[in-house]
Design an enzyme around this catalytic site. Structure first.
Site, PDB file in Angstrom:
ATOM      1  N   VAL A 115       2.144 -10.690   2.708  1.00  0.00           N
ATOM      2  CA  VAL A 115       2.551 -11.703   1.735  1.00  0.00           C
ATOM      3  C   VAL A 115       3.832 -12.364   2.236  1.00  0.00           C
ATOM      4  CG1 VAL A 115       3.339 -12.108  -0.625  1.00  0.00           C
ATOM      5  CG2 VAL A 115       1.473 -10.489  -0.188  1.00  0.00           C
TER       6      VAL A 115
ATOM      7  N   SER B 211      -0.673  -4.478   4.714  1.00  0.00           N
ATOM      8  CA  SER B 211      -0.817  -4.804   6.123  1.00  0.00           C
ATOM      9  C   SER B 211      -0.573  -3.581   6.975  1.00  0.00           C
ATOM     10  CB  SER B 211       0.171  -5.904   6.523  1.00  0.00           C
ATOM     11  OG  SER B 211       0.161  -6.085   7.929  1.00  0.00           O
TER      12      SER B 211
ATOM     13  N   THR C 142      11.540  13.715  -6.130  1.00  0.00           N
ATOM     14  CA  THR C 142      11.082  12.983  -7.313  1.00  0.00           C
ATOM     15  C   THR C 142      10.413  11.643  -7.012  1.00  0.00           C
ATOM     16  OG1 THR C 142      13.355  12.156  -7.494  1.00  0.00           O
ATOM     17  CG2 THR C 142      12.746  14.010  -8.902  1.00  0.00           C
TER      18      THR C 142
ATOM     19  N   GLY D  52       0.832  -1.198   0.000  1.00  0.00           N
ATOM     20  CA  GLY D  52       0.000   0.000   0.000  1.00  0.00           C
ATOM     21  C   GLY D  52       0.863   1.243   0.000  1.00  0.00           C
TER      22      GLY D  52
ATOM     23  N   GLU E  54      15.583  16.231  -4.992  1.00  0.00           N
ATOM     24  CA  GLU E  54      14.757  16.964  -5.953  1.00  0.00           C
ATOM     25  C   GLU E  54      13.288  16.517  -5.914  1.00  0.00           C
ATOM     26  OE1 GLU E  54      15.019  19.517  -7.926  1.00  0.00           O
ATOM     27  OE2 GLU E  54      17.128  20.047  -7.666  1.00  0.00           O
TER      28      GLU E  54
ATOM     29  N   LYS F  92       4.347  24.806  -2.647  1.00  0.00           N
ATOM     30  CA  LYS F  92       5.791  24.762  -2.867  1.00  0.00           C
ATOM     31  C   LYS F  92       6.090  25.394  -4.213  1.00  0.00           C
ATOM     32  CE  LYS F  92       9.526  21.489  -3.866  1.00  0.00           C
ATOM     33  NZ  LYS F  92       9.883  20.077  -4.013  1.00  0.00           N
TER      34      LYS F  92
END
Length: 504
Positions: A185, A39, A343, A12, A341, A78
């Site tokens: 898992v 989980s 990203t 997730g 940066e 930002k």
């Protein structure tokens, strides 16, 4: 066509729920079922709290109301990244979003500015960047609400709470039919052709699928561990390998930029949201222990610590092929480049965007996978080169860390970029470049790299015209920005968030 009947997302957090939200948006009416397994026992890494402008494009594409999203994720605006002490101690520069200046006839502004500087003009490049001028003075206005003004070509992103973003997108995706399964898992079963058949949970349940998305973080459970895809290690180019992260209550108004302040053995971030700030120290463990890094960070942060400090070890690099057979790794499972940066979230969105472009059917055509891998690898390498640039051309030699950064052997791709830029500010353009000309120009100038000459076409314009443009436009921009509301006032008036509450 043999459409995919079911896509399974393992993991997730921001990565998993961005993928789920995008799939649910496009497959809301079928024919593909989407199931996400996560989980509550496995924590998420909340480093990616700073974004770049394409993230807002994702929100708009999904049809999400930007104002509602900002309020529910405690977000603030930002406009830029502020770099302190990178080239030399005491020096500051900005990497702004949006354009710098405006073109003059066929010539880009930067070339005109270079000619003005050669002729003694006293201005700095960032004097003409509307996002920088707003950021530096703590002002904010939506550029779209200021058309035909000097800030119309600015751009912006958000500072967000990564866990609140994951929750927001989970609600979005589940409303559109994504099934969430709680569980860990523990095993993965493969098919005869080596692709993934199903995942097996700790309690024995099995989840089968036609295609799998690995969002399992640094564990890279599917592509790394199960399919054994090699990891391209870039730690020889980027020397930092750990981070200390914590969150504090805000002291004073939030500034509309990410702070990236160079330290003796790495750099420190500060990312202010509406009511609190994310803080961290990215460092090289060869020169600094976790305890020493924590002590440095704690001595510099402002406000009461409300979460952390947490230690985050990482390895810089990426999987050789993020898409292998019927599985693609997205987010940290695919690779990691330090958040200098901002990203990380963008690479999740871009990875999913490419997957939608090259969407496979049941046979997961290797031709599609090969093109996907080529494109996403180019993105990772571009970001890697851009981040390496910040370190490698530093003039700092005051610690062993910075001397080691200067000694790094640059990738040929970055060597070529720097050489081209030094020649006449030429830039190598790609198909889907994330960093456009203003980004490279801002960092090159900020780090002390200026081209040897401007391009000859600029001489078509009388020098007096160029000098007059420089004389007038910077003061006009500063005067206009001074009339804008402060960042705090804009947030309070248009998108105030409820006081921050974090569940235990």
């Amino acid at each position: 066509m043999a459409h995919l009947n079911k896509i399974v997302i393992v993991g997730g957090g921001s990565a998993g729920w961005i993928c789920a939200a995008m799939l649910s948006h496009y497959f809301q009416n079928g024919p593909t079922e989407v199931e996400l397994i996560e989980s509550e026992e496995i924590g998420t890494i909340g480093v990616g709290e700073s974004t770049i402008p394409p993230f807002l494009q994702l929100i708009r594409t999904l049809g999400i109301d930007e104002q509602d999203f900002i309020q529910k994720t405690q977000a603030a605006f930002k406009l830029a990244i502020r770099f302190e002490n990178w080239r030399q101690k005491g020096e500051t520069y900005y990497h702004p979003f949006g354009q710098i200046g405006g073109p003059l006839e066929v010539n880009e502004f930067y070339q005109c500015w270079l000619r003005a500087k050669q002729n003694g003009h006293p201005s700095a490049l960032q004097d003409f960047a509307p996002a920088t001028v707003m950021a530096d003075t703590g002002k904010f206005m939506l550029p779209a609400k200021a058309q035909r003004t000097m800030i119309a070509n600015a751009n912006y992103a958000l500072h967000i709470d990564a866990k609140l973003v994951a929750q927001y997108l989970r609600d979005f995706a589940e409303t559109r039919g994504v099934k969430r399964t709680e569980g860990i898992v523990t095993n993965v079963a493969t098919r005869a052709d080596g692709g993934i058949e199903k995942v097996i949970l700790k309690d024995g349940r099995e989840v089968a699928g036609d295609f799998f998305i690995d969002c399992s973080g640094f564990r890279s459970l599917l592509v790394g561990k199960t399919l054994d895809e090699p990891f391209r290690d870039w730690s020889d180019l980027l020397l930092c390998d750990r981070a200390i992260a914590l969150q504090t209550e805000n002291v004073g108004a939030p500034h509309p930029y990410t702070l990236a302040q160079a330290q003796d053995f790495g750099w420190r971030w500060r990312i202010p949201l509406q009511h609190r700030s994310g803080n961290g120290y990215v460092f090289c463990s060869k020169y600094l222990s976790d305890d020493e890094a924590t002590a440095v960070l704690m001595s510099q942060v402002q406000g009461e610590v409300v979460l952390g400090p947490n230690v985050i070890p990482f390895k810089t690099g990426m999987r050789q092929r993020p898409w292998v057979k019927n599985c693609v790794a997205i987010g940290l499972a695919a690779g990691f480049i330090e958040p200098l940066e901002s990203t990380a979230l963008h690479l999740i969105y871009k990875g999913m965007d490419y997957l939608l472009r090259f969407m496979p059917d049941m046979d997961a055509d290797p031709i599609l996978a090969a093109e996907y891998n080529r494109r996403i690898t180019a993105d990772y390498e571009e970001i890697r080169d851009f981040v390496v640039l910040h370190y490698s051309v530093t003039a700092r030699d005051d610690t062993p860390f910075w001397r080691a950064c200067q000694a790094v052997e640059l990738p040929e791709s970055l060597k070529t970029r720097i050489a081209l830029f030094k020649a006449s500010a030429a830039l190598r353009d790609g198909v889907d470049d994330m960093f456009r000309a203003p980004s490279w120009q801002s960092v090159m100038e900020g780090m002390g790299i200026r081209p040897q000459r401007y391009q000859q076409l600029v001489d078509r314009i009388p020098l007096g015209v160029i000098m007059n443009l420089m004389d007038k436009s910077a003061p006009m921009l500063a005067e206009f920005v001074a009339t804008l509301p402060s960042h705090q006032d804009f947030l309070s008036q248009h998108c105030p968030a409820e006081p921050f509450r974090r569940s235990a």
